[in-house]
Design an enzyme around this catalytic site. Structure first.
Site, short mmCIF file in Angstrom:
data_model
loop_
_atom_site.label_atom_id
_atom_site.label_comp_id
_atom_site.label_asym_id
_atom_site.label_seq_id
_atom_site.Cartn_x
_atom_site.Cartn_y
_atom_site.Cartn_z
N ILE A 61 0.79 -1.20 -0.13
CA ILE A 61 0.00 -0.15 -0.03
C ILE A 61 1.05 1.19 0.06
CG2 ILE A 61 -0.34 -0.27 2.45
CD1 ILE A 61 -2.73 1.26 2.12
N SER A 62 0.88 2.22 -0.89
CA SER A 62 1.73 3.32 -1.05
C SER A 62 1.72 4.16 0.15
CB SER A 62 1.25 4.04 -2.27
OG SER A 62 1.27 3.38 -3.44
#
Ligand code: SAH
Length: 212
Positions: A61-62
């Site tokens: 997840i960025s």
């Protein structure tokens, strides 16, 4: 531990607003989407920290700021039809849905598509998650006003360009032979495209085919 709303507010102030993103619709979405629910249970206490987190399956997840930056480059207005390639946790899709976009999101790993779809439904975000190879886009739902790719590719997949509506914007990290990666915003003007280059970044790869 501090409640999640306070942690989200602090994340918005110190990581997003402080770095120059001022669009109130974007900031409001980041205050309201419970990011901790999109990260694996064991990592929840770091959910609002200033870095990416592993999702399992080798995916991530960025970092919150990277999600905000790409959202800002996408220039989304409520009601727009948006395609995301690379659902992952579903967090980016939730942000776009919270901003009022009609979101379609494609994921090539079946288990991630399933869990993101379930979570988004549970939280009431009307995102349509599809399992498949997002390099091909979603021809049956095209054209899209906005397309966001959250995995790095050597070039923009041609199917995605073909599925751009008039005045569409496409945001994608592109990777170069020397190993660097940079955000590209490609804007459709009539029959042509105009490119704007942005920040250097680091993403997982946009891969061919699907994983059961
Ligand atoms: N947007 C996500 C982060 C994505 S990480 C979030 O908010 O959590 C990148 C994701 O892209 C991974 O889940 C990976 O499996 C997916 N992906 C990579 N290549 C793909 C392809 N060809 N089609 C669809 N998804 C792809």
């Amino acid at each position: 531990m501090e409640d999640w709303e306070a942690r989200a507010e602090r994340m918005v102030l110190s990581q997003i607003e402080a770095r120059g993103i001022r669009d109130e619709n974007i900031l409001e979405a980041f205050r309201n989407v419970p990011r901790h629910l999109f990260v694996p249970e064991g990592l929840r206490k770091w959910a609002y920290d200033d870095n990416p987190l592993p999702l399992g399956n080798g995916q991530t997840i960025s970092q919150p700021y990277m999600v905000a930056l790409m959202t800002s480059r996408l220039d989304v207005v409520a009601g727009m039809k948006v395609l995301e390639v690379g659902t992952g946790s579903g967090y980016q899709a939730a942000i776009l849905a919270r901003m009022g976009a009609e979101v379609y999101s494609i994921e090539r790993i079946a288990s991630l598509a399933r869990s993101a779809s379930l979570l988004l439904k549970e939280l009431g975000y009307p995102v349509k998650v599809r399992y498949g190879d997002g390099r091909l886009g979603l021809p049956e739902e095209a054209p899209f006003d906005r397309i966001i790719v959250t995995a790095v590719a050597p070039s923009v997949p041609s199917a995605l360009m073909e599925q751009c509506a008039l005045d569409a914007r496409l945001v994608i990290p592109l990777g170069f032979p020397d190993g660097t990666e940079r955000l590209l915003t490609r804007i459709k003007k009539g029959e042509r495209f105009k490119d704007e280059w942005g920040e250097y970044c680091r993403f997982v790869s946009l891969l061919e085919g699907t994983v059961e």
